[in-house]
Design a protein around this motif. Sequence first.
Motif, PDB file in Angstrom:
ATOM      1  N   ARG A  78     -40.043 -33.497 -39.878  1.00 46.81           N
ATOM      2  CA  ARG A  78     -41.475 -32.815 -41.016  1.00 46.81           C
ATOM      3  C   ARG A  78     -42.367 -33.365 -40.379  1.00 46.81           C
ATOM      4  N   GLN A  79     -43.053 -34.121 -39.951  1.00 48.54           N
ATOM      5  CA  GLN A  79     -44.093 -34.503 -39.315  1.00 48.54           C
ATOM      6  C   GLN A  79     -43.847 -34.078 -37.740  1.00 48.54           C
ATOM      7  N   GLY A  80     -43.231 -34.146 -36.917  1.00 45.47           N
ATOM      8  CA  GLY A  80     -42.658 -33.511 -36.278  1.00 45.47           C
ATOM      9  C   GLY A  80     -43.773 -32.207 -36.379  1.00 45.47           C
ATOM     10  N   GLN A 103     -46.951 -20.621 -42.014  1.00 43.30           N
ATOM     11  CA  GLN A 103     -47.723 -21.230 -43.643  1.00 43.30           C
ATOM     12  C   GLN A 103     -47.058 -20.801 -44.630  1.00 43.30           C
ATOM     13  N   LEU A 104     -47.373 -19.090 -45.150  1.00 43.07           N
ATOM     14  CA  LEU A 104     -47.193 -18.387 -45.898  1.00 43.07           C
ATOM     15  C   LEU A 104     -45.570 -18.261 -45.964  1.00 43.07           C
ATOM     16  N   LEU A 105     -44.819 -18.127 -45.151  1.00 38.34           N
ATOM     17  CA  LEU A 105     -43.161 -17.423 -46.047  1.00 38.34           C
ATOM     18  C   LEU A 105     -42.917 -18.959 -45.153  1.00 38.34           C
ATOM     19  N   GLN A 106     -43.133 -19.632 -43.938  1.00 37.35           N
ATOM     20  CA  GLN A 106     -42.608 -20.961 -44.577  1.00 37.35           C
ATOM     21  C   GLN A 106     -41.040 -20.788 -43.621  1.00 37.35           C
ATOM     22  N   TRP A 107     -40.963 -19.955 -42.281  1.00 33.66           N
ATOM     23  CA  TRP A 107     -39.639 -19.280 -42.116  1.00 33.66           C
ATOM     24  C   TRP A 107     -39.648 -20.843 -40.862  1.00 33.66           C
ATOM     25  N   HIS A 108     -40.499 -20.720 -39.968  1.00 33.43           N
ATOM     26  CA  HIS A 108     -40.260 -21.752 -38.850  1.00 33.43           C
ATOM     27  C   HIS A 108     -41.472 -22.408 -38.141  1.00 33.43           C
ATOM     28  N   ASP A 159     -47.081 -27.833 -34.910  1.00 30.54           N
ATOM     29  CA  ASP A 159     -47.733 -26.337 -35.314  1.00 30.54           C
ATOM     30  C   ASP A 159     -49.658 -26.312 -35.587  1.00 30.54           C
ATOM     31  N   GLY A 160     -49.854 -27.673 -35.358  1.00 26.21           N
ATOM     32  CA  GLY A 160     -51.141 -28.420 -36.171  1.00 26.21           C
ATOM     33  C   GLY A 160     -51.769 -27.527 -33.926  1.00 26.21           C
TER      34      GLY A 160
END
Length: 162
Positions: free
Chosen positions: A55-57, A42-47, A62-63
């Motif tokens: 993007r939805q996947g 979330q914060l760094l959005q690295w992976h 992540d969810g």
Amino acid sequence: MNLGKGRESAVTIDTKRKLIIIGSFLMGFGTLGALDGVIFHQLLQWHSVVMETSRQGQIISDGLFHLAVTITLIAGGIVLWLGGKPTDISKGIRLLAGFFLIGGGIFNVVEGLINHHLLQIHRVKPGDPNALMYDVAFLACGIFLILIGYIIRRNTGVKYEV
């Protein structure tokens, strides 16, 4: 059936010890999982958990990951609550802290080996020319946590690992 006061106390202390070990391990595992999700996802959005998808996947993967670590944290909290106060047993705080760190380190090592190296579904910082360095540092942090947890735990007198 009356087991006698001495036998009943020994069973209670042994059970408390096992619950503290399991609960603190789950809390450590879940905490490092949550930190991984918050910091790297979330914060760094690295992976994301699964990078090779839409993007939805990525959001769904992540969810599901966050749901799993949240369930792990809740389970660890319940098991610790069932175990009672760690100060009720000899060196209970060392046991709790040691297995918390071991659980967190195991999360890093398992997640790093499986997701980064075996399945290759993501890297710590994909696309970076030093991506392997980030992956190795992630594993090294996990090993470091396991070693520190072991050092803290080793003087508790626990002869078994749950």
